[in-house]
Design an enzyme around this catalytic site. Sequence first.
Site, short mmCIF file in Angstrom:
data_model
loop_
_atom_site.label_atom_id
_atom_site.label_comp_id
_atom_site.label_asym_id
_atom_site.label_seq_id
_atom_site.Cartn_x
_atom_site.Cartn_y
_atom_site.Cartn_z
N GLY A 29 0.75 -1.25 0.00
CA GLY A 29 0.00 0.00 0.00
C GLY A 29 0.78 1.29 0.00
O GLY A 29 0.22 2.34 -0.31
N HIS A 30 2.07 1.28 0.32
CA HIS A 30 2.71 2.55 0.67
C HIS A 30 2.95 3.50 -0.50
O HIS A 30 3.28 4.66 -0.29
CB HIS A 30 4.01 2.31 1.46
CG HIS A 30 5.15 1.75 0.66
ND1 HIS A 30 6.45 1.84 1.09
CD2 HIS A 30 5.19 1.08 -0.52
CE1 HIS A 30 7.25 1.26 0.22
NE2 HIS A 30 6.51 0.79 -0.77
N HIS A 31 2.80 3.03 -1.73
CA HIS A 31 2.90 3.94 -2.88
C HIS A 31 1.57 4.62 -3.20
O HIS A 31 1.54 5.61 -3.93
CB HIS A 31 3.38 3.20 -4.13
CG HIS A 31 4.78 2.70 -4.05
ND1 HIS A 31 5.85 3.51 -3.72
CD2 HIS A 31 5.31 1.45 -4.25
CE1 HIS A 31 6.97 2.80 -3.71
NE2 HIS A 31 6.67 1.55 -4.02
N ALA A 32 0.47 4.07 -2.71
CA ALA A 32 -0.85 4.58 -3.07
C ALA A 32 -1.06 5.99 -2.51
O ALA A 32 -0.85 6.23 -1.32
CB ALA A 32 -1.94 3.65 -2.57
N ASN A 73 6.17 6.90 -1.06
CA ASN A 73 5.78 8.26 -1.43
C ASN A 73 4.36 8.61 -1.02
O ASN A 73 4.05 9.72 -0.60
CB ASN A 73 5.93 8.45 -2.94
CG ASN A 73 5.11 7.42 -3.72
OD1 ASN A 73 5.46 6.23 -3.72
ND2 ASN A 73 4.05 7.84 -4.38
#
Length: 256
Positions: A29-32, A73
């Site tokens: 999930g951390h790019h979403a 991001n």
Amino acid sequence: MAAGAVLDLAVRTAKGELRNGFAVVRPPGHHAEPNQAMGFCFFNSVAVAARLLHTRLRLQRVLIVDWDVHHGNGTQQIFYEDPHVLYISIHRHDDGNFFPGTGAASECGAGAGLGFNEYDPELVLVSCGFDAAAGHPAPLGGYTVVLSLEGGYDLPAMCDCAQECVRALLGDRTAPPAHHELAPLEAGPAVAAARLGRLQTERDAADTAAALATLSMHHQHPAHAHPAHPTPLVRPASPDSSRSVSEEPMEQDEGK
């Protein structure tokens, strides 16, 4: 389901129902970002959990540690001006040439969210990426590893930790975790006993602990690895190891 599982685990842990936990979920999930999927990520599960821990449970200090090889991001952007969430990312940057190109040392937040020295988090969320582990082709991450002992002041704990790290570096089978460390609850003997009621004997409990531990300890050649028996996270380099080079995640997000 992935975002909901992380949220449920975080809320139950924050309420003291659980001591800790590992949400084994996909997709990541951390790019979403708030309005766009990116880098295989659709919903930023950890960010959703952190936000709701603040708005629902009124936690004032949530720490997110991101040890994925890529910069998160999306997580950074979501909390860039938020003083209630401290985001720490340990990622590969390559002067902005490694996906997704963000995460420079100068990106320290803005406004009320600009930097902290002492944080004392009420809960720690970890974006637990394993793409820095040996075996990943260069476009996706992967590192060779050198460990250097730093802090540590309890001698037995230091010995145990150092021993297991060396075993992992050598590619040897690591020791299974102690059974009491696998128990997720710290709410008292009665609750723990009820949760473990299915284990009829001490032998059953030991067998279960060993079975859980072997999920991360089987040592197989990558070409023959089975999803249920992953290879060790760290292993010596092997000249005959071969993996097809997958597409770089950047190619999945040409619009970014």
